[in-house]
Design an enzyme around this catalytic site. Structure first.
Site: not given
Ligand SMILES: [Zn+2]
Length: 267
Positions: A2-3, A57, A87, A106, A255
């Site tokens: 997320p940003e 962030k 998770h 992840r 990117r």
């Protein structure tokens, strides 16, 4: 992901819920998530959560003594009374029976304990200008010290904090600037457009609850809606909403970057 808009929404969804809560235990399933894992429990248990703040962030959980600094990276989530699953890597239990969990598919995210001095040093050296607070002249000074492609420099967290791949593409499209355009060749009018679009797009996205591309949700499990407003991100091969030409993609700083070859022509 997320940003800035997503991190801000995580904080807004949690701040009223967890402020004032006393941490009585921490279940650590995945120690690698924690930076100072040996002394983590000793430092954090019995502390009260004072408030939650954001820088770039980063999520800062201010404790009655010291701070938790959290970076969600790709898939990290903080969930209030959320579902514990395979998770779930951390679970903070509160005195009143409620809890806060850290989930991360992840496992790239990180949680650190820092005292107030360490936090200040860390933020001052690693985290650049805050988009909602920066004034034009400091934005210009900081950005124009950089060389190379503008997209790479927008993603550099030490210049402006909080912009990732989604919002960099949207900001550049709104500003009519090609992702590979040399930062040193930006005109004053380009800088003004960038400055305004950075602030406007991040603010609009924050109000819309952020962007949910794959699995982003806030601290209460709610998705964002700003993905419906994206004009270029993830839309390679689709028509530009402004000129009708086909959007293209290239790699910049590793990117994928989507842009309109007409509206964002290299000058
Ligand atoms: Zn176009």
């Amino acid at each position: 992901m997320p940003e800035l808009p997503e991190v801000e929404n995580v904080i807004r969804s949690l701040v009223k819920k967890v402020s004032g809560k006393i941490i009585i235990n921490i279940e650590i399933v995945t120690p690698n998530i924690i930076y100072n894992r040996m002394e983590f429990k000793d430092l954090v248990i019995s502390k009260t959560i004072v408030t939650l703040l954001r820088r770039g962030k980063y999520i800062i959980i201010k404790l009655s003594e010291g701070n938790l600094l959290i970076h969600l990276r790709m898939t990290g989530k903080l969930l209030y009374n959320g579902e514990v699953n395979k998770h779930t890597h951390l679970r903070f239990k509160f005195l009143d029976g409620d809890y806060l969990i850290y989930n991360d598919v992840r496992k790239f995210g990180r949680v650190s304990y820092l005292n107030n001095d360490e936090l200040e040093v860390y933020l001052n050296t690693k985290v650049g200008l805050e988009p909602g607070l920066m004034v034009f002249d400091e934005f210009k000074d900081k950005l124009m010290k950089k060389t190379g492609a503008i997209k790479k420099n927008l993603l550099d967290q030490t210049v402006i904090a909080g912009i990732g791949n989604i919002y960099a593409d949207e900001i550049l499209f709104a500003s009519g600037i090609h992702p590979l355009f040399e930062t040193k060749n930006l005109l004053e009018s380009d800088l003004e457009n960038l400055y305004n679009n950075i602030r406007e797009i991040l603010e609009e996205a924050t109000i819309a609850g952020g962007s949910t591309i794959r699995d982003y949700v806030n601290g209460e499990g709610a998705a964002g809606a700003y993905q419906d407003t994206h004009k270029v991100y993830g839309k390679s091969g689709k028509e530009c909403i402004s000129c009708g030409c086909k959007l293209e993609k290239i790699k910049v700083a590793g990117r994928t970057s989507v842009f309109c070859p007409i509206c964002q022509r290299i000058r």
